[in-house]
Design an enzyme around this catalytic site. Structure first.
Site, PDB file in Angstrom:
ATOM      1  N   ARG A  17       0.855  -1.182   0.000  1.00  0.00           N
ATOM      2  CA  ARG A  17       0.000   0.000   0.000  1.00  0.00           C
ATOM      3  C   ARG A  17       0.895   1.237   0.000  1.00  0.00           C
ATOM      4  O   ARG A  17       1.962   1.245   0.612  1.00  0.00           O
ATOM      5  CB  ARG A  17      -0.899   0.045   1.251  1.00  0.00           C
ATOM      6  CG  ARG A  17      -2.136  -0.837   1.167  1.00  0.00           C
ATOM      7  CD  ARG A  17      -3.138  -0.282   0.163  1.00  0.00           C
ATOM      8  NE  ARG A  17      -4.364  -1.047   0.084  1.00  0.00           N
ATOM      9  CZ  ARG A  17      -4.544  -2.103  -0.702  1.00  0.00           C
ATOM     10  NH1 ARG A  17      -3.558  -2.550  -1.451  1.00  0.00           N
ATOM     11  NH2 ARG A  17      -5.713  -2.721  -0.744  1.00  0.00           N
TER      12      ARG A  17
ATOM     13  N   GLU B  79      -2.048   8.308  -4.714  1.00  0.00           N
ATOM     14  CA  GLU B  79      -2.465   7.869  -6.054  1.00  0.00           C
ATOM     15  C   GLU B  79      -3.716   8.637  -6.479  1.00  0.00           C
ATOM     16  O   GLU B  79      -4.605   8.864  -5.658  1.00  0.00           O
ATOM     17  CB  GLU B  79      -2.779   6.363  -6.033  1.00  0.00           C
ATOM     18  CG  GLU B  79      -1.588   5.488  -5.741  1.00  0.00           C
ATOM     19  CD  GLU B  79      -1.966   4.007  -5.647  1.00  0.00           C
ATOM     20  OE1 GLU B  79      -3.124   3.645  -5.979  1.00  0.00           O
ATOM     21  OE2 GLU B  79      -1.104   3.200  -5.247  1.00  0.00           O
TER      22      GLU B  79
ATOM     23  N   HIS C  33      -0.536   0.436  -9.443  1.00  0.00           N
ATOM     24  CA  HIS C  33      -1.265  -0.367  -8.459  1.00  0.00           C
ATOM     25  C   HIS C  33      -2.027  -1.497  -9.156  1.00  0.00           C
ATOM     26  O   HIS C  33      -3.228  -1.690  -8.941  1.00  0.00           O
ATOM     27  CB  HIS C  33      -2.229   0.521  -7.665  1.00  0.00           C
ATOM     28  CG  HIS C  33      -2.581  -0.033  -6.317  1.00  0.00           C
ATOM     29  ND1 HIS C  33      -2.895   0.762  -5.233  1.00  0.00           N
ATOM     30  CD2 HIS C  33      -2.679  -1.302  -5.862  1.00  0.00           C
ATOM     31  CE1 HIS C  33      -3.179   0.009  -4.194  1.00  0.00           C
ATOM     32  NE2 HIS C  33      -3.051  -1.259  -4.550  1.00  0.00           N
TER      33      HIS C  33
END
Length: 345
Positions: free
Chosen positions: A207, A232, A249
């Site tokens: 993460r 992000e 991601h």
């Protein structure tokens, strides 16, 4: 019954249509007005599920088709008697394959024998355990760090964080947590970044936020592999430009993982509503006969999928979310027949 579903959820119509009316929208567009008269909410990671979203709504069930939990206020759901299910582990195989394939490519680039390297795995849950099993098949020594598991399960072979961070290859697979005895927010920080040398390979496929990026961007490493970022899609340009792989991601974005995320939520919703599962749902993935022609492991894995294309795709940051929502088809290794043995574990 009305269901609000993130339109990036895999096969949402085939899987969830038996329950009632489906309304789909981009995860970032789901708002209090859209969920006000809905009964079920099914999301991925881009929807913040909290009081601000759900207050005054008729939502009784929330399902998250991704492994992470930091986008969901579980305390609020519990207090308000809203059933919650998260598809923990749905993408574990996909992320482990991402890491292993990248290690083999880096071994070729830097001309090292990966069997002579140590692999520090920070977080040995669903993903970390899968990765450790694959590493064992390949003869890679692992240094496993997970203080919660070590305490609860009495695992004497686990190591402390500094030891794991001193490995040749360090990869993070923790959830993002801010509280408790072992919060993972900025787990790699100014107090322990000295363990990372200019010969370390660092992965973040966990993460954004588990590594202090303001320090990372100033630290010389052998290579950085970054799939998860703070802020992000407004990612750190310095880290992006210097990384071996800088992807949006998507390490866990195999077809199998996306299907499993939806399917696990489907199972939970059937249980919640006391409805019978439809037998055909579990057979939605059928890619047919897939074969690999390469006669060595590295080329075979790159034949399955070349992760470098994901880096190229987001050289223009504006493509970050577009590419995630339109990610290429990528099947996991077990679907393929191969001339060489694949590390399937």
């Amino acid at each position: 019954m009305k269901l609000i579903i993130d339109d990036a959820c895999y096969a949402y119509n085939e899987i969830f249509s038996q329950f009632g009316e489906i309304v789909t929208m981009a995860g970032r567009d789901i708002n209090p007005e859209s969920v006000k008269d809905a009964d079920v909410l099914i999301v991925r990671s881009r929807t913040k599920v909290n009081e601000e979203l759900l207050k005054g709504s008729s939502i009784k069930f929330v399902g998250s088709t991704v492994a992470g939990l930091d986008h969901v206020d579980e305390d609020y759901l519990q207090v308000n008697n809203i059933e919650f299910f998260s598809a923990q582990g749905c993408n574990s195989m996909a992320v482990a394959e991402f890491v292993i394939a990248t290690i083999l490519n880096l071994a070729k680039k830097h001309n090292f024998n990966y069997q002579e390297k140590t692999l520090g795995i920070i977080g040995v849950g669903n993903v970390g355990s899968r990765l450790a099993a694959k590493a064992k098949l390949l003869g890679i020594k692992t240094l496993l760090n997970d203080p919660i598991r070590r305490e609860n399960e009495d695992l004497p072979n686990f190591v402390d964080l500094d030891t794991a961070l001193s490995a040749d290859i360090v990869t993070f697979h923790t959830p993002l947590t801010f509280n408790g005895d072992y919060p993972s927010f900025k787990l790699l920080n100014k107090a322990n970044f000295h363990n990372i040398s200019d010969q370390t390979i660092v992965f973040n496929a966990a993460r954004g936020g588990v590594i202090a990026e303001e320090i990372w961007e100033k630290t010389q490493t052998l290579e950085n592999v970054i799939d998860c970022w703070e802020n992000e899609p407004n990612i750190n340009k310095n880290l992006q430009e210097s990384a071996y792989l800088a992807s949006p991601h998507i390490a866990g974005h195999s077809v199998d993982a996306k299907f499993m995320g939806s399917f696990m939520v489907y199972e939970a919703l059937c249980d919640f509503l006391n409805e019978k599962q439809q037998d055909n749902i579990k057979n939605l993935i059928n890619p047919g006969d897939l074969s690999l022609n390469s006669n060595n492991l590295l080329d075979a894995l790159n034949e399955v999928y070349d992760f470098k294309q994901d880096t190229v795709a987001i050289q223009n940051i504006e493509n970050f979310e577009i590419y995630r929502r339109n990610y290429p088809i990528r099947y996991e290794w077990h679907h393929y027949s191969s001339r060489v043995s694949l590390p399937i574990a």
